[in-house]
Design a protein around this motif. Structure first.
Motif, PDB file in Angstrom:
ATOM      1  N   THR A   1      35.745  42.096  48.592  1.00 38.97           N
ATOM      2  CA  THR A   1      36.867  42.691  47.848  1.00 38.97           C
ATOM      3  C   THR A   1      37.681  41.623  47.139  1.00 38.97           C
ATOM      4  N   THR A   2      38.012  40.561  47.864  1.00 45.70           N
ATOM      5  CA  THR A   2      38.773  39.459  47.262  1.00 45.70           C
ATOM      6  C   THR A   2      38.005  38.840  46.110  1.00 45.70           C
ATOM      7  N   ALA A   3      36.717  38.618  46.314  1.00 40.56           N
ATOM      8  CA  ALA A   3      35.886  37.999  45.276  1.00 40.56           C
ATOM      9  C   ALA A   3      35.825  38.874  44.033  1.00 40.56           C
ATOM     10  N   THR A   4      35.657  40.169  44.213  1.00 42.43           N
ATOM     11  CA  THR A   4      35.568  41.080  43.068  1.00 42.43           C
ATOM     12  C   THR A   4      36.862  41.094  42.273  1.00 42.43           C
ATOM     13  N   VAL A   5      37.983  41.155  42.988  1.00 37.33           N
ATOM     14  CA  VAL A   5      39.288  41.163  42.313  1.00 37.33           C
ATOM     15  C   VAL A   5      39.501  39.870  41.545  1.00 37.33           C
ATOM     16  N   LEU A   6      39.186  38.736  42.166  1.00 34.71           N
ATOM     17  CA  LEU A   6      39.380  37.448  41.511  1.00 34.71           C
ATOM     18  C   LEU A   6      38.459  37.287  40.306  1.00 34.71           C
ATOM     19  N   LEU A   7      37.232  37.748  40.409  1.00 35.72           N
ATOM     20  CA  LEU A   7      36.315  37.677  39.271  1.00 35.72           C
ATOM     21  C   LEU A   7      36.849  38.461  38.084  1.00 35.72           C
ATOM     22  N   VAL A   8      37.329  39.661  38.340  1.00 35.62           N
ATOM     23  CA  VAL A   8      37.852  40.504  37.254  1.00 35.62           C
ATOM     24  C   VAL A   8      39.120  39.907  36.671  1.00 35.62           C
ATOM     25  N   VAL A   9      40.037  39.486  37.542  1.00 36.19           N
ATOM     26  CA  VAL A   9      41.322  38.955  37.081  1.00 36.19           C
ATOM     27  C   VAL A   9      41.125  37.684  36.258  1.00 36.19           C
ATOM     28  N   VAL A  10      40.329  36.769  36.753  1.00 38.14           N
ATOM     29  CA  VAL A  10      40.112  35.499  36.045  1.00 38.14           C
ATOM     30  C   VAL A  10      39.439  35.745  34.699  1.00 38.14           C
ATOM     31  N   THR A  11      38.442  36.607  34.669  1.00 31.48           N
ATOM     32  CA  THR A  11      37.737  36.894  33.413  1.00 31.48           C
ATOM     33  C   THR A  11      38.665  37.530  32.389  1.00 31.48           C
ATOM     34  N   VAL A  12      39.435  38.513  32.818  1.00 25.24           N
ATOM     35  CA  VAL A  12      40.345  39.216  31.895  1.00 25.24           C
ATOM     36  C   VAL A  12      41.448  38.288  31.411  1.00 25.24           C
ATOM     37  N   LEU A  13      42.070  37.552  32.323  1.00 30.14           N
ATOM     38  CA  LEU A  13      43.168  36.663  31.931  1.00 30.14           C
ATOM     39  C   LEU A  13      42.680  35.537  31.023  1.00 30.14           C
ATOM     40  N   ALA A  14      41.535  34.955  31.332  1.00 30.01           N
ATOM     41  CA  ALA A  14      41.008  33.875  30.497  1.00 30.01           C
ATOM     42  C   ALA A  14      40.696  34.375  29.092  1.00 30.01           C
TER      43      ALA A  14
END
Length: 239
Positions: free
Chosen positions: A209-222
């Motif tokens: 769950t943490t990994a999925t959230v971080l992957l989405v957040v980092v990709t979108v923010l970048a």
């Protein structure tokens, strides 16, 4: 949000003769090493996991991400040719999103496909190892492309910074400092792959769950921030 002309120009820039040779060198090396390991060690699941985890996911995928992500826009900014692109009636977020899609596609082709081939060579996909690491490479390709595209937008030394992150932060600190693994794209991708492998040989220090959230957040923010920086670059040029 996707412009075919921008995509065609970006593909042409990324897959030029010299860059294509560089992109193809690591996948070829992975396959050659896999053939040699299979010939010397035979079929061994742990060996296959070690090769795919240590060489494919930890080294090949981030380096290809650096080349594709920074190369999608960095050279245009460095030589000033981005001005001609920005003069066209194309929204800046559309330019960034299109280049991101191209960078992701190139990273996936040159990293995930060789990973799958190497996995089948090493142990014939025993315990789903080849598929698990291929999924990890696909997931990591998205985040790496976004991060390194952002670096290519904000810095003229994007390749250097990208390699420092990939080889020093993830490979060195990620293996020595447990806390650094939480901020590692590699570990996020492994968390997804762990579900495919059922945690037998593929494991991660980060929960799914943490990994999925971080992957989405980092990709979108970048991606969003790269669009903002490109917009600011346009305004600076107009002034």
């Amino acid at each position: 949000m996707y412009d075919p002309t921008v995509a065609r120009l970006t593909y042409r820039a990324l897959l030029g003769r010299r860059r294509a040779l560089i992109l193809g060198a690591l996948p070829l090396l992975l396959i050659v090493i896999s053939v040699a390991v299979r010939a010397l060690a035979g079929v061994d699941d742990q060996t296959a996991a070690d090769v795919l985890g240590g060489l494919a996911l930890a080294t090949m995928v981030p380096i290809i991400g650096v080349i594709a992500g920074t190369g999608a826009i960095g050279p245009e900014i460095d030589d000033g040719s981005v001005v001609y692109l920005l003069s066209k009636p194309i929204k800046r977020p559309t330019i960034i999103f299109t280049k991101l899609i191209v960078a992701i596609a190139v990273t996936m082709v040159f990293s995930a496909v060789p990973t799958l081939i190497a996995g089948f060579i090493l142990n014939g996909n025993g315990q789903q190892i080849a598929v698990a690491y291929t999924v990890a490479a696909l997931v990591a390709s998205i985040a790496y492309a976004a991060i390194f595209l952002l670096l290519g937008t904000v810095s003229r030394h994007a390749v250097v910074f990208g390699l420092v992150y990939a080889l020093v932060w993830e490979a060195l600190f990620g293996s020595l400092v447990s806390g650094a693994r939480t901020l590692s794209v590699q570990q996020w991708a492994l968390a997804v792959a762990e579900r495919v492998d059922d945690g037998t040989l593929v494991t991660s220090d980060v929960g799914l769950t943490t990994a999925t959230v971080l992957l989405v957040v980092v990709t979108v923010l970048a991606t969003w921030y790269a669009g903002q920086k490109l917009r600011a670059l346009t305004l600076a040029g107009e002034e």
